[in-house]
Design a protein around this motif. Structure first.
Motif, PDB file in Angstrom:
ATOM      1  N   UNK A  11       3.025 -11.765   2.587  1.00  0.00           N
ATOM      2  CA  UNK A  11       3.587 -11.299   1.318  1.00  0.00           C
ATOM      3  C   UNK A  11       2.502 -11.177   0.262  1.00  0.00           C
ATOM      4  N   UNK A  12       2.458 -10.031  -0.416  1.00  0.00           N
ATOM      5  CA  UNK A  12       1.432  -9.769  -1.423  1.00  0.00           C
ATOM      6  C   UNK A  12       2.110  -9.229  -2.684  1.00  0.00           C
ATOM      7  N   UNK A  13       1.838  -9.880  -3.807  1.00  0.00           N
ATOM      8  CA  UNK A  13       2.314  -9.420  -5.108  1.00  0.00           C
ATOM      9  C   UNK A  13       1.085  -9.084  -5.954  1.00  0.00           C
ATOM     10  N   UNK A  14       0.935  -7.830  -6.281  1.00  0.00           N
ATOM     11  CA  UNK A  14      -0.201  -7.395  -7.105  1.00  0.00           C
ATOM     12  C   UNK A  14       0.096  -6.017  -7.668  1.00  0.00           C
ATOM     13  N   UNK A  15      -0.822  -5.532  -8.515  1.00  0.00           N
ATOM     14  CA  UNK A  15      -0.676  -4.167  -9.015  1.00  0.00           C
ATOM     15  C   UNK A  15      -0.776  -3.175  -7.857  1.00  0.00           C
ATOM     16  N   UNK A  16       0.069  -2.163  -7.903  1.00  0.00           N
ATOM     17  CA  UNK A  16       0.044  -1.081  -6.919  1.00  0.00           C
ATOM     18  C   UNK A  16      -0.014   0.228  -7.695  1.00  0.00           C
ATOM     19  N   UNK A  17      -1.130   0.933  -7.584  1.00  0.00           N
ATOM     20  CA  UNK A  17      -1.251   2.192  -8.309  1.00  0.00           C
ATOM     21  C   UNK A  17      -0.531   3.293  -7.542  1.00  0.00           C
ATOM     22  N   UNK A  18      -0.131   4.313  -8.277  1.00  0.00           N
ATOM     23  CA  UNK A  18       0.499   5.468  -7.637  1.00  0.00           C
ATOM     24  C   UNK A  18      -0.488   6.142  -6.698  1.00  0.00           C
ATOM     25  N   UNK A  19      -1.747   6.232  -7.100  1.00  0.00           N
ATOM     26  CA  UNK A  19      -2.752   6.859  -6.227  1.00  0.00           C
ATOM     27  C   UNK A  19      -2.889   6.096  -4.917  1.00  0.00           C
ATOM     28  N   UNK A  20      -2.914   4.746  -4.994  1.00  0.00           N
ATOM     29  CA  UNK A  20      -3.017   3.949  -3.776  1.00  0.00           C
ATOM     30  C   UNK A  20      -1.804   4.172  -2.882  1.00  0.00           C
ATOM     31  N   UNK A  21      -0.637   4.239  -3.499  1.00  0.00           N
ATOM     32  CA  UNK A  21       0.589   4.443  -2.732  1.00  0.00           C
ATOM     33  C   UNK A  21       0.564   5.799  -2.021  1.00  0.00           C
ATOM     34  N   UNK A  22       0.260   6.854  -2.744  1.00  0.00           N
ATOM     35  CA  UNK A  22       0.274   8.194  -2.146  1.00  0.00           C
ATOM     36  C   UNK A  22      -0.834   8.352  -1.111  1.00  0.00           C
ATOM     37  N   UNK A  23      -2.034   7.863  -1.439  1.00  0.00           N
ATOM     38  CA  UNK A  23      -3.145   7.945  -0.482  1.00  0.00           C
ATOM     39  C   UNK A  23      -2.851   7.112   0.759  1.00  0.00           C
ATOM     40  N   UNK A  24      -2.228   5.951   0.554  1.00  0.00           N
ATOM     41  CA  UNK A  24      -1.915   5.092   1.680  1.00  0.00           C
ATOM     42  C   UNK A  24      -0.890   5.718   2.616  1.00  0.00           C
ATOM     43  N   UNK A  25       0.110   6.380   2.052  1.00  0.00           N
ATOM     44  CA  UNK A  25       1.104   7.067   2.884  1.00  0.00           C
ATOM     45  C   UNK A  25       0.447   8.204   3.649  1.00  0.00           C
ATOM     46  N   UNK A  26      -0.389   8.988   2.948  1.00  0.00           N
ATOM     47  CA  UNK A  26      -1.042  10.138   3.582  1.00  0.00           C
ATOM     48  C   UNK A  26      -1.985   9.715   4.704  1.00  0.00           C
ATOM     49  N   UNK A  27      -2.682   8.584   4.511  1.00  0.00           N
ATOM     50  CA  UNK A  27      -3.670   8.142   5.501  1.00  0.00           C
ATOM     51  C   UNK A  27      -3.061   7.311   6.629  1.00  0.00           C
ATOM     52  N   UNK A  28      -1.838   6.827   6.426  1.00  0.00           N
ATOM     53  CA  UNK A  28      -1.219   5.942   7.404  1.00  0.00           C
ATOM     54  C   UNK A  28      -1.448   4.474   7.132  1.00  0.00           C
ATOM     55  N   UNK A  29      -2.223   4.140   6.094  1.00  0.00           N
ATOM     56  CA  UNK A  29      -2.407   2.723   5.748  1.00  0.00           C
ATOM     57  C   UNK A  29      -1.076   2.114   5.318  1.00  0.00           C
ATOM     58  N   UNK A  30      -0.259   2.878   4.588  1.00  0.00           N
ATOM     59  CA  UNK A  30       1.095   2.437   4.242  1.00  0.00           C
ATOM     60  C   UNK A  30       2.050   3.120   5.210  1.00  0.00           C
ATOM     61  N   UNK A  31       2.734   2.320   6.002  1.00  0.00           N
ATOM     62  CA  UNK A  31       3.551   2.862   7.087  1.00  0.00           C
ATOM     63  C   UNK A  31       5.029   2.975   6.736  1.00  0.00           C
ATOM     64  N   UNK A  32       5.498   2.139   5.807  1.00  0.00           N
ATOM     65  CA  UNK A  32       6.911   2.151   5.423  1.00  0.00           C
ATOM     66  C   UNK A  32       7.031   1.820   3.942  1.00  0.00           C
ATOM     67  N   UNK A  33       8.065   2.319   3.318  1.00  0.00           N
ATOM     68  CA  UNK A  33       8.407   1.922   1.958  1.00  0.00           C
ATOM     69  C   UNK A  33       9.918   1.746   1.877  1.00  0.00           C
ATOM     70  N   UNK A  34      10.337   0.827   1.013  1.00  0.00           N
ATOM     71  CA  UNK A  34      11.773   0.635   0.813  1.00  0.00           C
ATOM     72  C   UNK A  34      12.010   0.042  -0.570  1.00  0.00           C
ATOM     73  N   UNK A  35      13.249   0.132  -1.006  1.00  0.00           N
ATOM     74  CA  UNK A  35      13.679  -0.472  -2.261  1.00  0.00           C
ATOM     75  C   UNK A  35      14.780  -1.470  -1.952  1.00  0.00           C
ATOM     76  N   UNK A  36      14.977  -2.456  -2.830  1.00  0.00           N
ATOM     77  CA  UNK A  36      15.942  -3.504  -2.505  1.00  0.00           C
ATOM     78  C   UNK A  36      16.595  -4.045  -3.769  1.00  0.00           C
ATOM     79  N   UNK A  37      17.808  -4.532  -3.597  1.00  0.00           N
ATOM     80  CA  UNK A  37      18.564  -5.160  -4.663  1.00  0.00           C
ATOM     81  C   UNK A  37      19.871  -5.673  -4.105  1.00  0.00           C
ATOM     82  N   UNK A  38      20.624  -6.408  -4.903  1.00  0.00           N
ATOM     83  CA  UNK A  38      21.875  -6.973  -4.414  1.00  0.00           C
ATOM     84  C   UNK A  38      22.852  -5.886  -4.007  1.00  0.00           C
ATOM     85  N   UNK A  39      23.047  -4.892  -4.863  1.00  0.00           N
ATOM     86  CA  UNK A  39      23.997  -3.820  -4.544  1.00  0.00           C
ATOM     87  C   UNK A  39      23.479  -2.938  -3.420  1.00  0.00           C
ATOM     88  N   UNK A  40      22.185  -2.655  -3.445  1.00  0.00           N
ATOM     89  CA  UNK A  40      21.597  -1.721  -2.484  1.00  0.00           C
ATOM     90  C   UNK A  40      21.225  -2.379  -1.163  1.00  0.00           C
TER      91      UNK A  40
END
Length: 357
Positions: free
Chosen positions: A276-305
């Motif tokens: 588990x990692x809690x830190x700043x996540x830039x939009x550029x890192x997120x998009x670049x990570x998805x494009x490169x395969x470094x980020x393999x999955x994303x999801x959102x979470x909450x009680x209702x969802x």
């Protein structure tokens, strides 16, 4: 000893409840009772009661209508295989409700009173807790508002607390695509982002409408100062799974809601060989990570969802698919583990569940 005592509320016939539970939707049906209490400077919190769910008489000069002093919570009750009914981590919701009240200059409700209100409401409305088919549960909506008649800018001197109960299905049944809004913000430094207040949701509606116009179901919020940092996913906390085994979520910074589901997933991460990692996540890192395969999955979470897979992101300049465009294996495993604890089909090793009946 229970504070919230039931009166002689008429009970809905079981056959009518059974019909409602066939297709509960979300917020379509309500339990027979609602919990209520009031606050004044002279009496503090008083008038604890389970009353018939119904209209609230109010003066058009009600403080909350004019100055927005309102907060709320969301938690669920779950039916287990042996038909017992349990709440999930109500203490965390009670503590967050008190923090939200303090931020909005409202009197904090004692945590033990919050827990008693939700326990007694569920205990007196057990027939409304559905079988867990399709993820159905009972959603509880505690809320508080300034109930003084007041035209004049100051904190109110009277407050009303109410808890509503309703059978529900998960809020987002399908995977999500998120719209990266270029011109709206959910929160700011020193604002109310970490409080669960209605104003945060009201200001978000225009961006959600924009998302729908762009073929997305919800919004990816960025920080208001630089528009470069990822904060939340619509009405939910946001997570990314990395190829090297991190479960990454933006760090709490006073502008992000401290979600109960968020906290629970961080605790579950090591049980799925995730760090588990809690830190700043830039939009550029997120998009670049998805494009490169470094980020393999994303999801959102909450009680209702619960946990909603995010399979794509879109902005005026970018459109990108996460992985192969389907919910990832890790997302599905975390959801199965969390809901298994909630519905009593997996061991509650953290002692998160609170039995009601």
């Amino acid at each position: 000893m229970a504070l919230f005592i039931a009166g002689n509320t008429p009970r809905t016939p079981h056959r009518e409840i059974a019909e409602a539970l066939k297709d509960p939707g979300f917020g379509r049906w309500f339990t027979d009772d609602m919990a209520r209490a009031d606050w004044s400077p002279e009496q503090g919190w008083h008038g604890f009661v389970l009353a018939p769910t119904g209209a609230i008489p109010m003066h058009p000069g009600l403080a909350a209508l004019h100055y927005g002093q309102e907060i709320f919570e969301g938690l669920k009750a779950y039916r287990h295989p042996d038909s017992s009914v349990w709440l999930f981590r109500p203490g965390m919701n009670a503590a967050r409700f008190a923090r939200s009240a303090t931020r909005m200059a409202m009197p904090p409700l004692p945590e033990e009173v919050f827990i008693d209100s939700v326990v007694e409401l569920v205990a007196h409305n057990l027939a409304w807790v559905p079988e867990p088919t399709g993820g159905a549960s009972m959603y509880l909506r505690p809320f508080m508002f300034g109930s003084e008649t007041l035209i004049g800018v100051r904190a109110a001197n009277a407050y009303t607390y109410i808890v509503l109960g309703m059978p529900v299905m998960p809020f987002y049944p399908d995977p999500l695509r998120l719209w990266i809004t270029p011109n709206y913000s959910r929160s700011m430094a020193g604002g109310t982002g970490e409080a669960k207040c209605g104003g945060n949701y009201a200001t978000a509606l225009i961006a959600e409408n924009q998302a729908h116009d762009m073929g997305c179901q919800q919004v990816l919020w960025l920080d208001s100062a630089t528009r470069s940092l990822v904060e939340e996913g619509g009405t939910m906390n946001f997570f990314a799974v990395t190829a090297d085994g991190e479960l990454l979520t933006p760090a709490l910074n006073g502008q992000i809601l401290a979600g109960v589901t968020r906290d629970s997933l961080l605790a579950l991460a090591p049980h799925h060989d995730l760090t588990p990692v809690e830190r700043e996540l830039t939009l550029d890192e997120l998009l670049d990570g998805i494009a490169s395969g470094r980020i393999t999955e994303t999801f959102a979470c909450g009680t209702a969802a619960v946990i909603s897979p995010v399979v794509g992101l879109r902005s005026p300049d970018v459109e990108i698919t996460v992985g192969d465009g389907t919910p990832g294996a890790t997302t599905r495993a975390l959801r199965e583990h969390l809901t298994g604890i909630q519905f009593g089909t997996r061991d509650d090793i953290f002692h998160w569940m609170h039995r009601v009946g």
